[in-house]
Scaffold this active site. Structure first.
Site, PDB file in Angstrom:
ATOM      1  N   HIS A 104      39.166  38.470  40.913  1.00  8.98           N
ATOM      2  CA  HIS A 104      38.344  38.267  39.713  1.00  8.98           C
ATOM      3  C   HIS A 104      38.478  36.855  39.148  1.00  8.98           C
ATOM      4  O   HIS A 104      38.204  36.634  37.980  1.00  8.98           O
ATOM      5  CB  HIS A 104      38.702  39.313  38.639  1.00  8.98           C
ATOM      6  CG  HIS A 104      38.292  40.707  39.002  1.00  8.98           C
ATOM      7  ND1 HIS A 104      38.662  41.828  38.285  1.00  8.98           N
ATOM      8  CD2 HIS A 104      37.523  41.174  40.020  1.00  8.98           C
ATOM      9  CE1 HIS A 104      38.148  42.904  38.850  1.00  8.98           C
ATOM     10  NE2 HIS A 104      37.461  42.541  39.908  1.00  8.98           N
ATOM     11  N   CYS A 121      30.932  25.275  36.501  1.00 11.56           N
ATOM     12  CA  CYS A 121      29.628  25.017  35.911  1.00 11.56           C
ATOM     13  C   CYS A 121      28.796  26.298  35.969  1.00 11.56           C
ATOM     14  O   CYS A 121      28.720  26.943  37.014  1.00 11.56           O
ATOM     15  CB  CYS A 121      28.934  23.897  36.690  1.00 11.56           C
ATOM     16  SG  CYS A 121      27.227  23.654  36.184  1.00 11.56           S
ATOM     17  N   CYS A 181      25.816  17.923  35.761  1.00  8.27           N
ATOM     18  CA  CYS A 181      24.423  18.328  35.514  1.00  8.27           C
ATOM     19  C   CYS A 181      24.111  18.615  34.052  1.00  8.27           C
ATOM     20  O   CYS A 181      22.964  18.878  33.714  1.00  8.27           O
ATOM     21  CB  CYS A 181      24.079  19.536  36.378  1.00  8.27           C
ATOM     22  SG  CYS A 181      24.763  21.076  35.752  1.00  8.27           S
ATOM     23  N   THR A 201      46.721  49.501  37.700  1.00  9.54           N
ATOM     24  CA  THR A 201      45.257  49.445  37.585  1.00  9.54           C
ATOM     25  C   THR A 201      44.717  50.850  37.324  1.00  9.54           C
ATOM     26  O   THR A 201      45.235  51.823  37.882  1.00  9.54           O
ATOM     27  CB  THR A 201      44.590  48.817  38.830  1.00  9.54           C
ATOM     28  OG1 THR A 201      43.167  48.955  38.713  1.00  9.54           O
ATOM     29  CG2 THR A 201      45.061  49.395  40.137  1.00  9.54           C
ATOM     30  N   SER A 202      43.682  50.902  36.480  1.00  7.77           N
ATOM     31  CA  SER A 202      43.090  52.209  36.166  1.00  7.77           C
ATOM     32  C   SER A 202      42.284  52.751  37.346  1.00  7.77           C
ATOM     33  O   SER A 202      41.828  53.893  37.313  1.00  7.77           O
ATOM     34  CB  SER A 202      42.192  52.090  34.936  1.00  7.77           C
ATOM     35  OG  SER A 202      41.223  51.081  35.145  1.00  7.77           O
TER      36      SER A 202
HETATM   37  P1  OAD Z   1      42.810  48.586  33.009  1.00  9.36           P
HETATM   38  O1  OAD Z   1      43.068  48.170  31.609  1.00  9.36           O
HETATM   39  O2  OAD Z   1      41.568  49.313  33.313  1.00  9.36           O
HETATM   40  O3  OAD Z   1      44.033  49.485  33.518  1.00  9.36           O
HETATM   41  C1  OAD Z   1      45.355  49.111  33.284  1.00  9.36           C
HETATM   42  C2  OAD Z   1      46.239  50.172  33.899  1.00  9.36           C
HETATM   43  O4  OAD Z   1      47.584  49.737  33.766  1.00  9.36           O
HETATM   44  C3  OAD Z   1      46.151  51.553  33.223  1.00  9.36           C
HETATM   45  O5  OAD Z   1      45.959  52.541  34.223  1.00  9.36           O
HETATM   46  C4  OAD Z   1      47.521  51.713  32.565  1.00  9.36           C
HETATM   47  O6  OAD Z   1      47.972  53.068  32.572  1.00  9.36           O
HETATM   48  C5  OAD Z   1      48.392  50.851  33.447  1.00  9.36           C
HETATM   49  N1  OAD Z   1      49.609  50.302  32.812  1.00  9.36           N
HETATM   50  C6  OAD Z   1      49.828  50.017  31.503  1.00  9.36           C
HETATM   51  N2  OAD Z   1      51.064  49.502  31.340  1.00  9.36           N
HETATM   52  C7  OAD Z   1      51.650  49.467  32.576  1.00  9.36           C
HETATM   53  C8  OAD Z   1      52.930  49.046  33.073  1.00  9.36           C
HETATM   54  N3  OAD Z   1      53.850  48.542  32.262  1.00  9.36           N
HETATM   55  N4  OAD Z   1      53.167  49.168  34.398  1.00  9.36           N
HETATM   56  C9  OAD Z   1      52.227  49.678  35.243  1.00  9.36           C
HETATM   57  N5  OAD Z   1      51.012  50.084  34.822  1.00  9.36           N
HETATM   58  C10 OAD Z   1      50.720  49.989  33.519  1.00  9.36           C
HETATM   59  O7  OAD Z   1      42.967  47.259  33.911  1.00  9.36           O
HETATM   60  P2  OAD Z   1      42.442  46.997  35.394  1.00  9.36           P
HETATM   61  O8  OAD Z   1      42.521  48.216  36.220  1.00  9.36           O
HETATM   62  O9  OAD Z   1      43.130  45.771  35.862  1.00  9.36           O
HETATM   63  O10 OAD Z   1      37.526  42.949  34.925  1.00  9.36           O
HETATM   64  O11 OAD Z   1      40.924  46.653  35.116  1.00  9.36           O
HETATM   65  C11 OAD Z   1      40.132  46.205  36.175  1.00  9.36           C
HETATM   66  C12 OAD Z   1      39.113  45.215  35.690  1.00  9.36           C
HETATM   67  O12 OAD Z   1      38.412  45.746  34.563  1.00  9.36           O
HETATM   68  C13 OAD Z   1      39.705  43.924  35.141  1.00  9.36           C
HETATM   69  O13 OAD Z   1      39.966  42.979  36.149  1.00  9.36           O
HETATM   70  C14 OAD Z   1      38.652  43.439  34.197  1.00  9.36           C
HETATM   71  C15 OAD Z   1      38.343  44.752  33.513  1.00  9.36           C
HETATM   72  O14 OAD Z   1      37.110  44.857  32.903  1.00  9.36           O
HETATM   73  C16 OAD Z   1      36.691  42.082  34.336  1.00  9.36           C
HETATM   74  O15 OAD Z   1      36.907  41.536  33.255  1.00  9.36           O
HETATM   75  C17 OAD Z   1      35.474  41.809  35.150  1.00  9.36           C
END
Ligand code: OAD
Length: 254
Positions: free
Chosen positions: A123, A131, A154, A192-193
């Site tokens: 990401h 730009c 530009c 990650t969720s």
């Molecule tokens: P999320 O906020 O969706 O998920 C975070 C996850 O981390 C959740 O499942 C929590 O339970 C878990 N969590 C919290 N604390 C933790 C810890 N100490 N150790 C392990 N896990 C823990 O974040 P992402 O899955 O990264 O994209 O989200 C994916 C994408 O959605 C991001 O890259 C971003 C977002 O919108 C963009 O901005 C395009």
């Protein structure tokens, strides 16, 4: 935590490990996640107003300033024990001529700061700027007082080099991530969720290709429900607690 002996055996035997991380790995560094109920960024801010190209076209100043605020926030953060354990894992693997690939959805740069080397940033990176029109990275620009600042080539607005909703992933990184997921024998899915595509497909590609998958998350995710007995371990806890314990149990203390 008492890890299953089968899991420890799989880790010992692994010749190629791939890891996918999300915002949860940086939570213990004080960087907010996106979807945690009270503290997640998307509980307080509307992603359609801040994290799409359309939002930037509608209100470039708002979007630029929101990312400037986040850049400052992550600029003050340090890698935590989870990031450091992954850098240790990579050192142990590469010392044995085994493969290690760290695929991250995070834009904060904390894995590199912790010492990880083979990183695929799916990401982008919030510390980089590009730009909006040319899509090329820009290192320096004149301070004309414009917000966002303007591209020195530009004259279009500059934007953070992160992937927004409605945008494609960088194709070289994505292809390398799929290759790592489908050729590893052990795949970690950490903090990650497992909701945002296409990254959320990677553990499923790994399972289909025969890898053992280890999820580390204090909460259940859609991946935790996957019926793959013996090949999916869902470890409930924080990355900063569990990863150092696991690395110590498998490879001994660094
Ligand atoms: P999320 O906020 O969706 O998920 C975070 C996850 O981390 C959740 O499942 C929590 O339970 C878990 N969590 C919290 N604390 C933790 C810890 N100490 N150790 C392990 N896990 C823990 O974040 P992402 O899955 O990264 O994209 O989200 C994916 C994408 O959605 C991001 O890259 C971003 C977002 O919108 C963009 O901005 C395009």
């Amino acid at each position: 935590m008492d890890f299953s002996p089968q899991l420890l055996d799989s880790l010992h035997a692994a010749r190629a490990i791939a890891v996918l991380t999300g915002a949860g790995i940086s939570a213990e560094s004080g960087v907010p996640t996106f979807r945690d109920a009270q503290t997640g960024l998307w509980a307080q801010y509307d992603p359609t107003e801040l994290a799409t190209p359309q939002a930037f076209q509608r209100n470039p100043k708002l979007v630029w300033e929101w990312y400037a605020w986040r850049r400052e926030l992550v600029g003050k953060a340090y890698p935590n024990l989870g990031h450091i354990a992954l850098a240790d894992m990579e050192r142990h693997l590469t010392a044995r001529q085994s493969h290690f690939t760290l695929i991250t959805q995070n834009v904060d740069g904390l894995h590199r700061q912790a010492g990880s080397q083979n990183i695929l940033e799916l990401h982008g990176n919030i510390h980089r700027t590009k730009c909006f029109r040319e899509n090329e990275v820009v290192e320096e620009w004149a301070d004309t007082g414009d917000v966002p600042p303007l591209c020195p080539r530009c004259g279009a607005y500059l934007r953070p080099d992160v992937v927004w909703f409605n945008e494609s992933l960088p194709q070289t990184e994505w292809r390398a991530a799929v290759e790592a997921a489908t050729s590893c024998d052990l795949f970690f899915c950490i903090g990650t969720s497992s909701l945002v595509q296409p990254a959320a497909s990677l553990p499923h590609y790994a399972l289909q290709a025969g890898a053992v998958v280890v999820e580390i998350n204090p909460n259940e995710t859609p991946l935790s429900q996957n019926p793959s007995p013996g090949r999916l371990y869902s470890l409930r806890g924080k990355a900063g607690d569990l990863l150092p314990q696991l690395v110590a149990a498998v490879w001994g203390l660094a």
